[in-house]
Design a protein around this motif. Structure first.
Motif, PDB file in Angstrom:
ATOM      1  N   ALA A 126       0.834  -1.203   0.000  1.00 59.81           N
ATOM      2  CA  ALA A 126       0.000   0.000   0.000  1.00 59.81           C
ATOM      3  C   ALA A 126       0.868   1.252   0.000  1.00 59.81           C
ATOM      4  N   ARG A 127       1.891   1.267   0.850  1.00 58.36           N
ATOM      5  CA  ARG A 127       2.788   2.425   0.897  1.00 58.36           C
ATOM      6  C   ARG A 127       3.436   2.658  -0.457  1.00 58.36           C
ATOM      7  N   ALA A 128       3.879   1.589  -1.119  1.00 54.20           N
ATOM      8  CA  ALA A 128       4.529   1.715  -2.419  1.00 54.20           C
ATOM      9  C   ALA A 128       3.560   2.239  -3.476  1.00 54.20           C
ATOM     10  N   LEU A 129       2.317   1.748  -3.459  1.00 54.15           N
ATOM     11  CA  LEU A 129       1.322   2.200  -4.436  1.00 54.15           C
ATOM     12  C   LEU A 129       0.992   3.674  -4.242  1.00 54.15           C
ATOM     13  N   PHE A 130       0.814   4.101  -2.988  1.00 57.33           N
ATOM     14  CA  PHE A 130       0.515   5.508  -2.728  1.00 57.33           C
ATOM     15  C   PHE A 130       1.708   6.384  -3.089  1.00 57.33           C
ATOM     16  N   ARG A 131       2.914   5.951  -2.713  1.00 59.41           N
ATOM     17  CA  ARG A 131       4.098   6.746  -3.019  1.00 59.41           C
ATOM     18  C   ARG A 131       4.247   6.938  -4.521  1.00 59.41           C
ATOM     19  N   GLN A 132       4.062   5.851  -5.288  1.00 63.16           N
ATOM     20  CA  GLN A 132       4.214   5.945  -6.738  1.00 63.16           C
ATOM     21  C   GLN A 132       3.144   6.837  -7.349  1.00 63.16           C
ATOM     22  N   ALA A 133       1.925   6.739  -6.823  1.00 62.23           N
ATOM     23  CA  ALA A 133       0.850   7.576  -7.339  1.00 62.23           C
ATOM     24  C   ALA A 133       1.130   9.057  -7.095  1.00 62.23           C
ATOM     25  N   ALA A 179       1.275  -3.276  -9.230  1.00 58.00           N
ATOM     26  CA  ALA A 179       2.150  -4.111  -8.398  1.00 58.00           C
ATOM     27  C   ALA A 179       3.475  -3.426  -8.075  1.00 58.00           C
ATOM     28  N   ALA A 180       3.409  -2.208  -7.562  1.00 56.05           N
ATOM     29  CA  ALA A 180       4.611  -1.449  -7.238  1.00 56.05           C
ATOM     30  C   ALA A 180       5.486  -2.209  -6.248  1.00 56.05           C
ATOM     31  N   GLU A 181       6.781  -2.207  -6.515  1.00 57.54           N
ATOM     32  CA  GLU A 181       7.700  -2.914  -5.629  1.00 57.54           C
ATOM     33  C   GLU A 181       7.931  -2.114  -4.348  1.00 57.54           C
ATOM     34  N   HIS A 182       8.163  -2.836  -3.257  1.00 49.86           N
ATOM     35  CA  HIS A 182       8.279  -2.175  -1.963  1.00 49.86           C
ATOM     36  C   HIS A 182       9.634  -2.432  -1.333  1.00 49.86           C
ATOM     37  N   ASP A 183       9.732  -2.249  -0.010  1.00 49.64           N
ATOM     38  CA  ASP A 183      11.037  -2.194   0.652  1.00 49.64           C
ATOM     39  C   ASP A 183      11.372  -3.424   1.489  1.00 49.64           C
ATOM     40  N   LEU A 184      10.648  -4.527   1.314  1.00 54.55           N
ATOM     41  CA  LEU A 184      10.909  -5.710   2.140  1.00 54.55           C
ATOM     42  C   LEU A 184      12.335  -6.210   1.974  1.00 54.55           C
ATOM     43  N   THR A 238       5.862  -8.800  -4.076  1.00 57.83           N
ATOM     44  CA  THR A 238       6.878  -9.170  -3.084  1.00 57.83           C
ATOM     45  C   THR A 238       7.943 -10.057  -3.693  1.00 57.83           C
ATOM     46  N   SER A 239       7.555 -11.069  -4.445  1.00 64.02           N
ATOM     47  CA  SER A 239       8.562 -11.934  -5.068  1.00 64.02           C
ATOM     48  C   SER A 239       9.394 -11.144  -6.071  1.00 64.02           C
ATOM     49  N   ALA A 240       8.771 -10.185  -6.775  1.00 66.97           N
ATOM     50  CA  ALA A 240       9.527  -9.355  -7.717  1.00 66.97           C
ATOM     51  C   ALA A 240      10.515  -8.451  -6.983  1.00 66.97           C
ATOM     52  N   THR A 241      10.091  -7.892  -5.849  1.00 69.30           N
ATOM     53  CA  THR A 241      10.978  -7.057  -5.046  1.00 69.30           C
ATOM     54  C   THR A 241      12.198  -7.843  -4.588  1.00 69.30           C
ATOM     55  N   LEU A 242      11.951  -9.052  -4.063  1.00 66.67           N
ATOM     56  CA  LEU A 242      13.049  -9.893  -3.591  1.00 66.67           C
ATOM     57  C   LEU A 242      13.947 -10.329  -4.738  1.00 66.67           C
ATOM     58  N   GLY A 243      13.341 -10.719  -5.848  1.00 68.05           N
ATOM     59  CA  GLY A 243      14.125 -11.180  -6.994  1.00 68.05           C
ATOM     60  C   GLY A 243      14.960 -10.095  -7.627  1.00 68.05           C
ATOM     61  N   ARG A 244      14.415  -8.892  -7.681  1.00 67.53           N
ATOM     62  CA  ARG A 244      15.199  -7.791  -8.256  1.00 67.53           C
ATOM     63  C   ARG A 244      16.380  -7.456  -7.356  1.00 67.53           C
ATOM     64  N   TRP A 245      16.189  -7.528  -6.038  1.00 67.73           N
ATOM     65  CA  TRP A 245      17.310  -7.274  -5.125  1.00 67.73           C
ATOM     66  C   TRP A 245      18.411  -8.314  -5.348  1.00 67.73           C
ATOM     67  N   ARG A 283      -4.943 -16.386 -12.724  1.00 68.98           N
ATOM     68  CA  ARG A 283      -4.171 -16.064 -13.930  1.00 68.98           C
ATOM     69  C   ARG A 283      -2.797 -15.543 -13.524  1.00 68.98           C
ATOM     70  N   MET A 284      -1.883 -15.545 -14.457  1.00 62.04           N
ATOM     71  CA  MET A 284      -0.575 -14.939 -14.224  1.00 62.04           C
ATOM     72  C   MET A 284      -0.745 -13.421 -14.243  1.00 62.04           C
ATOM     73  N   GLU A 285      -0.520 -12.777 -13.099  1.00 58.22           N
ATOM     74  CA  GLU A 285      -0.710 -11.340 -13.010  1.00 58.22           C
ATOM     75  C   GLU A 285       0.494 -10.582 -13.566  1.00 58.22           C
ATOM     76  N   PRO A 286       0.274  -9.347 -14.061  1.00 59.46           N
ATOM     77  CA  PRO A 286       1.385  -8.572 -14.636  1.00 59.46           C
ATOM     78  C   PRO A 286       2.519  -8.329 -13.655  1.00 59.46           C
ATOM     79  N   GLY A 287       2.197  -8.229 -12.347  1.00 59.07           N
ATOM     80  CA  GLY A 287       3.239  -7.950 -11.366  1.00 59.07           C
ATOM     81  C   GLY A 287       4.108  -9.146 -11.024  1.00 59.07           C
ATOM     82  N   PHE A 288       3.709 -10.345 -11.434  1.00 60.31           N
ATOM     83  CA  PHE A 288       4.514 -11.537 -11.148  1.00 60.31           C
ATOM     84  C   PHE A 288       5.601 -11.663 -12.200  1.00 60.31           C
ATOM     85  N   ARG A 289       6.856 -11.729 -11.769  1.00 53.77           N
ATOM     86  CA  ARG A 289       7.998 -11.780 -12.684  1.00 53.77           C
ATOM     87  C   ARG A 289       8.664 -13.145 -12.601  1.00 53.77           C
ATOM     88  N   PRO A 290       8.308 -14.073 -13.493  1.00 59.42           N
ATOM     89  CA  PRO A 290       8.910 -15.408 -13.454  1.00 59.42           C
ATOM     90  C   PRO A 290      10.430 -15.383 -13.576  1.00 59.42           C
TER      91      PRO A 290
END
Length: 327
Positions: free
Chosen positions: A49-56, A141-146, A168-175, A221-228
Motif C-alpha cells: 500500500a505504501r509503495a502504491l501511494f508513493r508511486q501515485a 504491483a509497485a515494488e516495496h522495501d521488504l 513481493t517476489s519481484a521485489t526480492l528477486g530484483r534485489w 491467472r498470471m498477473e502482470p506484477g509476477f515476474r517469473p
C-alpha cells in the motif's frame, strides 16, 4: 510546503518487523519467520500500500481531495484505507460478493467506504467506473522495501513468500539480481493458482480460471506484477498442508496466522528437507504475511476445514517430524 512533499513524508518506512526463530530438525540449518503481522495494519500488504501511494504521488495521480479506489476483499483494503486516512483522502474498496461485516468493518473504522459487487469478477470494472484514482494493485504491483529491510537484518540462502499481486517476489528477486550473492527466491503457491504451472511451462498467459481457497495468495491467472524471471523456484502446496502449517505456526508462536503464512512455511520446510538431504547448511526465511483473530474462525477451525474438504491431519503429522517443536 507542497502537498506532495507532505505526502511523501507520511510514507516513510515503518520500523523493521521482527525475525522469529522457528525450530527444525536439521543440523546446520536455520529457519526464520519474517513477521509482517507487526506492521501497523497487521499484514505484508502494508508495504505494498505504501509503495502504491508513493508511486501515485510521484506520478502526479493524487492530489488533495482525490478519491482513491481499489478492487480487493482482503488485507490490502485495510492497509490502503490506513494510508488514505493519513493523507486525508477519501477511500473506496470495491469488494466481491455480498456485504460481510468482518471484511467491511476494519476498512470503515479507518474512514473508508466498502461497496460489494456480484459477480466477484466484476469488481475490477466497477472500480474503474468510480471517479478518482484506481490504485490497481494487480496491474501496477509497485515494488516495496521488504528486500532492503530483510537483508539488512540477515543474509539468508533462501527467502520464501506466497504470491498474490507478485510484488513481493519481484521485489526480492530484483534485489538478488542487483546484488551479487543475494538469496534465492522461492514462491509458495496454493491449489488452483496459475503461478506454479505458468512458471513451470514458461506461459505468461496461463490461467486456471479457479479462485484460490487460501486468502491473500494464489491467482486464477498470471498477473502482470509476477515476474517469473526473478523467481528461482515455485513450490506447489496442497491447501490442507497450508492449513496444517498455519496451525503449527500458531502452536509454536501463539500467532493466529492466515493460510498464506502456512503455505509459505510448508514450502520453506520443503526447502529445509532438501537442504538436509544434500548435506547443506544455511538459513531460510519464510515471510509470515499476517496474523489476526479472524483466522481463528477459518483455517484454525475444524468445522471450517471440514466444510472446505480439507483434512490437515496427515500434513500435521509430517510437520511434527520435521519441526523440533513437534515433540
Amino acid at each position: 510546503m507542497s502537498w506532495d512533499i507532505r505526502a511523501l513524508g507520511l510514507l516513510q518506512a515503518e520500523p523493521p518487523t521482527p525475525l522469529i526463530d522457528f525450530p527444525v530438525r536439521a543440523a546446520g540449518i536455520r529457519l526464520l519467520l519474517k513477521d509482517e503481522s507487526a506492521q501497523p495494519t497487521g499484514s505484508l500488504r502494508h508495504r505494498h500500500a505504501r509503495a502504491l501511494f508513493r508511486q501515485a504521488v510521484l506520478d502526479g495521480l493524487l492530489a488533495e481531495g482525490t478519491t482513491v479506489v481499489e478492487a480487493t476483499g482482503g488485507n490490502a483494503a485495510v492497509s490502503q484505507a490506513w494510508y488514505a486516512r493519513r493523507l486525508g483522502l477519501p477511500y473506496i474498496a470495491i469488494m466481491p460478493g455480498t456485504r460481510a461485516d468482518g471484511r467491511a468493518r476494519p476498512v470503515e473504522e479507518l474512514g473508508g467506504e466498502c461497496r460489494f459487487v456480484t459477480p466477484p469478477v466484476a469488481i475490477y470494472d466497477a472500480a474503474r467506473q468510480v471517479e478518482g484514482h484506481f490504485l490497481d494493485q494487480f496491474g501496477r504491483a509497485a515494488e516495496h522495501d521488504l528486500a532492503a529491510e530483510l537483508f539488512a537484518q540477515v543474509r539468508p540462502d533462501w527467502v520464501v513468500v506466497g504470491a498474490g499481486t507478485g510484488a513481493t517476489s519481484a521485489t526480492l528477486g530484483r534485489w538478488r539480481r542487483d546484488h551479487a550473492g543475494g538469496p534465492r527466491v522461492a514462491v509458495a503457491d496454493p491449489e488452483n493458482s496459475a503461478y506454479f504451472p505458468g512458471w513451470t511451462l514458461d506461459a505468461p498467459d496461463y490461467a486456471t480460471g479457479m479462485p484460490s481457497r487460501i486468502e491473500g495468495i494464489g491467482r486464477p491467472r498470471m498477473e502482470p506484477g509476477f515476474r517469473p524471471d526473478l523467481v528461482d523456484l515455485v513450490i506447489p502446496v496442497p491447501d490442507a498442508a497450508s492449513v496444517a502449517a498455519a496451525r503449527h505456526i500458531r502452536e509454536v508462536t501463539g500467532l493466529p496466522v492466515g493460510g498464506s503464512s502456512g503455505t509459505a512455511l510448508w514450502a520453506a520446510l520443503e526447502l529445509v528437507e532438501r537442504m538436509r538431504e544434500r548435506g547443506e547448511s544455511g538459513t531460510v526465511v519464510s515471510v509470515l504475511g499476517d496474523a489476526h483473530e479472524r483466522h481463528l474462525a477459518t483455517c484454525h477451525d475444524d468445522g471450517w476445514a471440514a466444510a472446505k474438504g480439507l483434512d490437515e491431519r496427515p500434513h500435521g503429522e509430517r510437520l511434527g517430524r520435521i519441526s523440533s517443536a513437534g515433540g
